[in-house]
Write an enzyme that holds these catalytic residues in place. Structure first.
Site, mmCIF file in Angstrom:
data_model
loop_
_atom_site.group_PDB
_atom_site.id
_atom_site.type_symbol
_atom_site.label_atom_id
_atom_site.label_comp_id
_atom_site.label_asym_id
_atom_site.label_seq_id
_atom_site.Cartn_x
_atom_site.Cartn_y
_atom_site.Cartn_z
ATOM 1 N N ASP A 16 0.853 -1.192 0.000
ATOM 2 C CA ASP A 16 0.000 0.000 0.000
ATOM 3 C C ASP A 16 0.889 1.242 0.000
ATOM 4 O O ASP A 16 1.628 1.484 0.964
ATOM 5 C CB ASP A 16 -0.866 -0.060 1.266
ATOM 6 N N ASN A 30 -7.271 12.067 -11.253
ATOM 7 C CA ASN A 30 -8.032 12.387 -12.479
ATOM 8 C C ASN A 30 -7.998 13.901 -12.661
ATOM 9 O O ASN A 30 -7.516 14.628 -11.796
ATOM 10 C CB ASN A 30 -9.451 11.818 -12.407
ATOM 11 N N GLY A 38 -9.695 3.664 -6.321
ATOM 12 C CA GLY A 38 -8.350 3.115 -6.469
ATOM 13 C C GLY A 38 -7.335 3.768 -5.549
ATOM 14 O O GLY A 38 -7.626 4.108 -4.391
ATOM 15 N N ASP A 40 -6.074 6.684 -5.744
ATOM 16 C CA ASP A 40 -6.479 8.072 -5.468
ATOM 17 C C ASP A 40 -7.337 8.122 -4.195
ATOM 18 O O ASP A 40 -7.077 8.917 -3.271
ATOM 19 C CB ASP A 40 -7.270 8.566 -6.694
ATOM 20 N N SER A 128 -2.374 4.420 -14.414
ATOM 21 C CA SER A 128 -3.234 4.091 -15.573
ATOM 22 C C SER A 128 -3.568 2.609 -15.733
ATOM 23 O O SER A 128 -4.359 2.269 -16.607
ATOM 24 C CB SER A 128 -2.651 4.588 -16.915
ATOM 25 N N THR A 129 -2.967 1.731 -14.928
ATOM 26 C CA THR A 129 -3.192 0.292 -15.176
ATOM 27 C C THR A 129 -4.397 -0.273 -14.437
ATOM 28 O O THR A 129 -4.671 -1.465 -14.531
ATOM 29 C CB THR A 129 -1.950 -0.553 -14.818
HETATM 30 N N1 AR6 Z 1 -1.273 1.459 -3.079
HETATM 31 C C1 AR6 Z 1 -0.655 1.167 -4.262
HETATM 32 N N2 AR6 Z 1 -1.323 0.888 -5.397
HETATM 33 C C2 AR6 Z 1 -2.669 0.892 -5.344
HETATM 34 C C3 AR6 Z 1 -3.394 1.182 -4.159
HETATM 35 C C4 AR6 Z 1 -2.633 1.475 -2.988
HETATM 36 N N3 AR6 Z 1 -3.215 1.783 -1.815
HETATM 37 N N4 AR6 Z 1 -4.737 1.083 -4.432
HETATM 38 C C5 AR6 Z 1 -4.840 0.729 -5.731
HETATM 39 N N5 AR6 Z 1 -3.613 0.603 -6.282
HETATM 40 P P1 AR6 Z 1 -6.160 3.085 -10.313
HETATM 41 P P2 AR6 Z 1 -5.706 4.561 -12.818
HETATM 42 C C6 AR6 Z 1 -3.209 0.220 -7.656
HETATM 43 O O1 AR6 Z 1 -7.452 2.585 -10.842
HETATM 44 O O2 AR6 Z 1 -5.805 3.338 -13.634
HETATM 45 C C7 AR6 Z 1 -9.276 6.769 -9.751
HETATM 46 O O3 AR6 Z 1 -10.649 6.699 -9.514
HETATM 47 C C8 AR6 Z 1 -4.217 -0.514 -8.489
HETATM 48 O O4 AR6 Z 1 -4.269 -1.880 -8.110
HETATM 49 O O5 AR6 Z 1 -6.096 3.588 -8.917
HETATM 50 O O6 AR6 Z 1 -4.606 5.548 -13.126
HETATM 51 C C9 AR6 Z 1 -8.813 8.172 -10.141
HETATM 52 O O7 AR6 Z 1 -9.567 9.176 -9.500
HETATM 53 C C10 AR6 Z 1 -3.631 -0.329 -9.879
HETATM 54 O O8 AR6 Z 1 -2.583 -1.274 -10.085
HETATM 55 O O9 AR6 Z 1 -5.570 4.301 -11.232
HETATM 56 C C11 AR6 Z 1 -9.018 8.181 -11.616
HETATM 57 O O10 AR6 Z 1 -10.337 8.502 -11.950
HETATM 58 C C12 AR6 Z 1 -2.967 1.059 -9.803
HETATM 59 O O11 AR6 Z 1 -2.963 1.398 -8.402
HETATM 60 C C13 AR6 Z 1 -8.721 6.764 -12.027
HETATM 61 O O12 AR6 Z 1 -8.975 5.962 -10.879
HETATM 62 C C14 AR6 Z 1 -3.690 2.143 -10.562
HETATM 63 O O13 AR6 Z 1 -5.103 1.912 -10.517
HETATM 64 C C15 AR6 Z 1 -7.284 6.579 -12.408
HETATM 65 O O14 AR6 Z 1 -7.100 5.288 -12.930
#
Ligand code: AR6
Length: 182
Positions: A16, A30, A38, A40, A128-129
């Protein structure tokens, strides 16, 4: 479990990102900078309500139309162990034309901003993943190429923090195949 790249310049971990005691963590935000799901959402929860106030102020003063893809914005980390949060917006895979360039910009600009701010250690999630749908392996190659170039310019240590063990393993395999792992 941990892996390093380039004689320890990059640590690869699974966990985390909100728990990491580094100078800056990067948020996969975003355009609105008003929080989301996620990573964020996790960063907003862990940083406390002052983060949202700081982001609202940043929007008003610097980014009235929202933070564009690939750009970066700095706030304090408030209740996080990290002193700063560097917010960036990765490309939405299915909707963006110049996506590899924009994803590279997130990493390049965050490293440059961290260095300018005097940080020595910065941690990234896998931008982004998740919700934004960037294929993990394609993103991993972009991360490796971009950090290789950025760390030739800036004297920083980077942590790549993968939330799942599966992502950690997938990245480790790519790093080993490319010969960049220590
Ligand atoms: N620590 C590390 N990595 C994490 C954590 C954490 N606590 N929680 C999730 N991940 P995403 P995106 C990973 O969807 O694709 C949001 O709603 C997760 O497993 O968070 O850039 C924003 O507001 C994945 O591998 O980001 C935007 O609207 C990675 O973080 C949108 O999502 C990125 O997943 C951005 O989408």
């Amino acid at each position: 479990m941990s892996l390093t790249l380039w004689a320890g310049r990059v640590d690869v971990v699974s966990g985390d990102i909100t728990r990491l005691d580094v100078d800056a963590i990067v948020n996969a935000a975003n355009h609105s900078l008003m929080g989301g799901g996620g990573v964020d959402g996790a960063i907003y929860r862990a940083a406390g309500p002052a983060l949202k106030r700081a982001c609202r102020a940043l929007r008003e003063t610097h980014w009235p139309d929202g933070l564009p893809d690939g750009e970066v914005a700095l706030t304090e980390g408030f209740e996080l162990p990290a002193r700063y949060v560097i917010h960036t917006v990765g490309p939405v895979y299915a909707k963006t034309r110049d996506k590899s360039h924009l994803l590279a910009n997130c990493y390049r600009n965050a490293v440059a901003l961290a260095a300018e701010t005097g940080c020595r250690r910065i941690a990234f999630p896998a931008i982004s993943t998740g919700v934004y749908g960037y294929p993990f392996d394609d993103a991993a190659h972009i991360v490796i190429d971009t950090l290789h170039d950025a760390l030739a310019i800036h004297d920083l240590r980077v942590t790549l923090c993968f939330f799942s063990e599966r992502d950690y393993q997938a990245f480790a395999e790519i790093a080993m195949r490319r010969g960049v792992a220590d």
